[in-house]
Design a protein around this motif. Structure first.
Motif, PDB file in Angstrom:
ATOM      1  N   ASP A   1       0.807  -1.238   0.000  1.00 35.05           N
ATOM      2  CA  ASP A   1       0.000   0.000   0.000  1.00 35.05           C
ATOM      3  C   ASP A   1       0.833   1.278   0.000  1.00 35.05           C
ATOM      4  O   ASP A   1       0.272   2.372   0.044  1.00 35.05           O
ATOM      5  CB  ASP A   1      -0.984   0.070   1.183  1.00 35.05           C
ATOM      6  CG  ASP A   1      -2.210  -0.780   0.946  1.00 35.05           C
ATOM      7  OD1 ASP A   1      -2.459  -1.132  -0.219  1.00 35.05           O
ATOM      8  OD2 ASP A   1      -2.903  -1.101   1.914  1.00 35.05           O
TER       9      ASP A   1
ATOM     10  N   MET B   1       3.960   6.835   5.633  1.00 34.45           N
ATOM     11  CA  MET B   1       2.958   7.256   6.606  1.00 34.45           C
ATOM     12  C   MET B   1       2.688   6.131   7.608  1.00 34.45           C
ATOM     13  O   MET B   1       2.980   4.970   7.331  1.00 34.45           O
ATOM     14  CB  MET B   1       1.656   7.605   5.893  1.00 34.45           C
ATOM     15  CG  MET B   1       1.827   8.710   4.887  1.00 34.45           C
ATOM     16  SD  MET B   1       0.296   9.089   4.009  1.00 34.45           S
ATOM     17  CE  MET B   1      -0.036   7.583   3.162  1.00 34.45           C
ATOM     18  N   LEU B   2       2.063   6.508   8.713  1.00 37.88           N
ATOM     19  CA  LEU B   2       1.765   5.519   9.737  1.00 37.88           C
ATOM     20  C   LEU B   2       0.886   4.389   9.208  1.00 37.88           C
ATOM     21  O   LEU B   2       1.117   3.219   9.497  1.00 37.88           O
ATOM     22  CB  LEU B   2       1.068   6.191  10.923  1.00 37.88           C
ATOM     23  CG  LEU B   2       0.652   5.229  12.020  1.00 37.88           C
ATOM     24  CD1 LEU B   2       1.861   4.733  12.776  1.00 37.88           C
ATOM     25  CD2 LEU B   2      -0.353   5.855  12.954  1.00 37.88           C
ATOM     26  N   SER B   3      -0.117   4.752   8.401  1.00 38.33           N
ATOM     27  CA  SER B   3      -1.084   3.747   7.950  1.00 38.33           C
ATOM     28  C   SER B   3      -0.430   2.655   7.122  1.00 38.33           C
ATOM     29  O   SER B   3      -0.932   1.530   7.074  1.00 38.33           O
ATOM     30  CB  SER B   3      -2.223   4.407   7.168  1.00 38.33           C
ATOM     31  OG  SER B   3      -1.709   5.209   6.153  1.00 38.33           O
ATOM     32  N   THR B   4       0.676   2.970   6.466  1.00 43.78           N
ATOM     33  CA  THR B   4       1.382   1.922   5.723  1.00 43.78           C
ATOM     34  C   THR B   4       2.551   1.349   6.529  1.00 43.78           C
ATOM     35  O   THR B   4       2.899   0.178   6.360  1.00 43.78           O
ATOM     36  CB  THR B   4       1.883   2.429   4.358  1.00 43.78           C
ATOM     37  OG1 THR B   4       2.612   3.643   4.544  1.00 43.78           O
ATOM     38  CG2 THR B   4       0.725   2.668   3.421  1.00 43.78           C
TER      39      THR B   4
ATOM     40  N   ASP C   1      -3.900  10.550   6.562  1.00 44.30           N
ATOM     41  CA  ASP C   1      -2.840  10.207   7.508  1.00 44.30           C
ATOM     42  C   ASP C   1      -1.707  11.210   7.302  1.00 44.30           C
ATOM     43  O   ASP C   1      -0.609  10.859   6.883  1.00 44.30           O
ATOM     44  CB  ASP C   1      -2.399   8.760   7.203  1.00 44.30           C
ATOM     45  CG  ASP C   1      -1.411   8.228   8.206  1.00 44.30           C
ATOM     46  OD1 ASP C   1      -1.208   8.874   9.245  1.00 44.30           O
ATOM     47  OD2 ASP C   1      -0.824   7.162   7.930  1.00 44.30           O
TER      48      ASP C   1
ATOM     49  N   CYS D   1      -0.163  13.564   9.338  1.00 44.40           N
ATOM     50  CA  CYS D   1       0.859  13.957  10.306  1.00 44.40           C
ATOM     51  C   CYS D   1       1.122  12.747  11.217  1.00 44.40           C
ATOM     52  O   CYS D   1       0.313  11.826  11.276  1.00 44.40           O
ATOM     53  CB  CYS D   1       0.439  15.188  11.110  1.00 44.40           C
ATOM     54  SG  CYS D   1      -1.036  14.977  12.068  1.00 44.40           S
ATOM     55  N   PRO D   2       2.266  12.738  11.886  1.00 43.56           N
ATOM     56  CA  PRO D   2       2.699  11.498  12.528  1.00 43.56           C
ATOM     57  C   PRO D   2       1.801  10.978  13.642  1.00 43.56           C
ATOM     58  O   PRO D   2       1.846   9.786  13.942  1.00 43.56           O
ATOM     59  CB  PRO D   2       4.098  11.828  13.045  1.00 43.56           C
ATOM     60  CG  PRO D   2       4.296  13.276  12.874  1.00 43.56           C
ATOM     61  CD  PRO D   2       3.311  13.769  11.892  1.00 43.56           C
TER      62      PRO D   2
ATOM     63  N   ASP E   1      -3.258   9.143  14.009  1.00 46.55           N
ATOM     64  CA  ASP E   1      -3.983   7.987  14.561  1.00 46.55           C
ATOM     65  C   ASP E   1      -4.343   8.212  16.022  1.00 46.55           C
ATOM     66  O   ASP E   1      -5.421   7.837  16.477  1.00 46.55           O
ATOM     67  CB  ASP E   1      -3.141   6.717  14.403  1.00 46.55           C
ATOM     68  CG  ASP E   1      -1.840   6.780  15.192  1.00 46.55           C
ATOM     69  OD1 ASP E   1      -1.184   7.844  15.180  1.00 46.55           O
ATOM     70  OD2 ASP E   1      -1.479   5.776  15.832  1.00 46.55           O
TER      71      ASP E   1
ATOM     72  N   VAL F   1      -6.362   7.508   3.387  1.00 43.16           N
ATOM     73  CA  VAL F   1      -4.968   7.780   3.760  1.00 43.16           C
ATOM     74  C   VAL F   1      -4.547   9.196   3.401  1.00 43.16           C
ATOM     75  O   VAL F   1      -3.607   9.733   3.978  1.00 43.16           O
ATOM     76  CB  VAL F   1      -3.972   6.786   3.101  1.00 43.16           C
ATOM     77  CG1 VAL F   1      -4.179   5.383   3.614  1.00 43.16           C
ATOM     78  CG2 VAL F   1      -4.023   6.839   1.594  1.00 43.16           C
TER      79      VAL F   1
ATOM     80  N   ARG G   1      -6.836   3.269  -4.987  1.00 42.27           N
ATOM     81  CA  ARG G   1      -5.802   2.217  -5.037  1.00 42.27           C
ATOM     82  C   ARG G   1      -5.509   1.805  -6.470  1.00 42.27           C
ATOM     83  O   ARG G   1      -4.350   1.601  -6.849  1.00 42.27           O
ATOM     84  CB  ARG G   1      -6.251   1.001  -4.229  1.00 42.27           C
ATOM     85  CG  ARG G   1      -5.974   1.156  -2.745  1.00 42.27           C
ATOM     86  CD  ARG G   1      -6.271  -0.129  -2.028  1.00 42.27           C
ATOM     87  NE  ARG G   1      -5.411  -1.194  -2.516  1.00 42.27           N
ATOM     88  CZ  ARG G   1      -4.631  -1.942  -1.753  1.00 42.27           C
ATOM     89  NH1 ARG G   1      -4.599  -1.720  -0.472  1.00 42.27           N
ATOM     90  NH2 ARG G   1      -3.915  -2.904  -2.255  1.00 42.27           N
TER      91      ARG G   1
ATOM     92  N   ARG H   1      -1.837   2.467  -7.939  1.00 42.25           N
ATOM     93  CA  ARG H   1      -1.046   1.311  -8.382  1.00 42.25           C
ATOM     94  C   ARG H   1      -0.590   1.491  -9.818  1.00 42.25           C
ATOM     95  O   ARG H   1       0.440   0.956 -10.220  1.00 42.25           O
ATOM     96  CB  ARG H   1      -1.872   0.030  -8.285  1.00 42.25           C
ATOM     97  CG  ARG H   1      -1.874  -0.531  -6.892  1.00 42.25           C
ATOM     98  CD  ARG H   1      -2.426  -1.931  -6.849  1.00 42.25           C
ATOM     99  NE  ARG H   1      -2.081  -2.573  -5.596  1.00 42.25           N
ATOM    100  CZ  ARG H   1      -2.804  -3.500  -5.017  1.00 42.25           C
ATOM    101  NH1 ARG H   1      -3.916  -3.925  -5.577  1.00 42.25           N
ATOM    102  NH2 ARG H   1      -2.419  -4.042  -3.879  1.00 42.25           N
TER     103      ARG H   1
END
Lengths: 227, 198
Positions: A102, A153-156, B67, B69-70, B73, B87, B100, B104
């Protein structure tokens, strides 16, 4: 903190920063002609790349400047190889790199590959969006002691944990070391352990030193068997 | 029973016009706060800002962010805080499967708001001050360039032509509409309300 750059290193650094890539490559190849790749690498290219690495980490240079640095190193490496020149410490062994499942942020991974090749590693780059079994299969097939998985990124980044699980499942942890990298690891260093990484480097330019350490660790745990 | 406080939507400014088109505003039932989309280039600063806006606040918040910034979550797991799925902004606007599929295939996306600021993004933020380096980088990293046409405002044909010239690749216009963004917002608000009722 690295030593202050010599005059010729400052010249090379300046050429890279303003994207005078052809001039930078020409300067390095002229030096290879005079004194050989190993001398050029240790006296010119390596200190300049270290300086760029430090400034990259401090966000004082741009993505484009980092990219140019990588392309300069790559061109010099290829041109030198074509002339029969080998990088210093050539033959360090095979390694396999990828962006994890991903993840599609290729630049950092490509730069790591370039700098590892320049340091004598035989790099197999599997590209973006690679799942754990494919990465570990390739490491086994090539005899790599280190695999490198990158995520921006965190999600990956959390997907890298599947590599640790795959190594554990096959009884390869320790023998095959897992290097992890990408922007999120610099910003959240605790993630290295959380995803099961054996180590990380703050920038692509520091990857060769990390891989040297990981190889030493692998060999200390699982020494090479005599032929 | 105590009434749940009104929700505040904290969104990336990249969605400002799209959110307005969907009826969300700073005066709406859900108060809207948009932050500068250039914070995407400074994730640590975005972290700090969001932390300051969320920590210790009784108000409920929906984050319209990827997603980006660090610690996103951790923000999304705080009491009274949720984040929309996706994301990044491109996935939020395209939906998971289409995003996706295109990613890809090596696509680089232009969101409308960043398209207007493309010179700042490419030349100042990313440092591609020479056309030659920009073109080589894009060719090496991407197979196609796509402008995500949300249907809010005219497609900026002249700007896309400038981008094509500078990056040396054609920019395809891809109509996406607002359906996925709207669905993500509704799902996020429902999740926030469900958490408030628990």
């Amino acid at each position: 903190m690295s030593e202050p750059l010599s005059g010729e290193c400052r010249d090379l650094y300046g050429l890279i920063l303003v994207a005078k890539r052809d001039q930078a490559v020409a300067m390095l190849l002229e030096d290879v002609e005079r004194s050989g790749f190993t001398d050029m690498f240790s006296r010119l290219l390596e200190p300049v790349l270290n300086e760029i690495g430090e400034n990259w980490m401090a966000e004082r240079i741009s993505l484009a400047q980092g990219y140019v640095a990588g392309k300069v190193a790559e061109e010099v490496l290829l041109a030198s190889a074509a002339r029969g020149e080998k990088p210093p410490a050539a033959g360090k062994g095979p390694v396999v790199l990828c962006c994890i499942e991903d993840d599609y942020h290729a630049l950092g991974r490509k730069l790591v590959g370039i700098f590892l090749r320049a340091s004598g590693w035989d790099v197999t780059d599997l590209g973006n969006d690679v799942c754990a079994p494919e990465l570990v299969d390739k490491a086994v097939a090539t005899g790599a002691r280190i695999v490198g998985a990158s995520a921006m990124m965190l999600s990956t980044a959390v997907n890298i944990h599947s590599v640790r699980e795959e190594l554990d499942r096959r009884g390869l942890s320790g023998r095959i070391q897992l290097a992890v990298g990408g922007a999120v690891f610099r910003l959240r260093p605790e993630l290295v352990e959380e995803v099961g990484g054996d180590g990380t480097a703050p920038s692509a330019l520091q990857a060769p030193a990390l891989f040297d350490r990981l190889l030493a660790r692998s060999l200390s745990l699982f020494p090479e068997e005599p032929a | 029973m105590t009434q749940s406080p009104e929700a505040t939507i904290i969104a990336c400014g990249i969605f400002r016009k799209e959110l307005a088109a969907l009826g969300y505003s700073h005066k709406g039932a859900e108060k809207l706060v948009c932050l500068n989309s250039m914070l995407h280039m400074r994730p640590s600063l975005l972290d700090e800002l969001l932390d300051g806006m969320l920590r210790g606040k009784a108000q409920r918040h929906l984050l319209v962010y990827g997603d980006c910034c660090p610690h996103m979550d951790q923000f999304a797991r705080m009491d009274g805080v949720r984040r929309v799925a996706g994301v990044n902004c491109c996935e939020i606007i395209l939906g998971h499967d289409r995003y996706r599929e295109l990613r890809r295939a090596g696509v680089f996306f232009f969101m409308p708001e960043w398209t207007r600021r493309w010179e700042r993004v490419f030349k100042k933020e990313l440092g591609f001050t020479t056309q030659e380096t920009a073109q080589e980088f894009m060719r090496e990293m991407h197979t196609r360039l796509i402008y995500l046409d949300t249907g809010v405002g005219e497609v900026p044909r002249d700007t896309l032509a400038d981008i094509e010239t500078y990056l040396g690749m054609p920019v395809e216009v891809f109509p996406v509409g607002l359906g996925q963004l709207e669905a993500a917002l509704l799902a996020g608000l429902q999740s926030l309300n469900a958490a408030g009722d628990a």
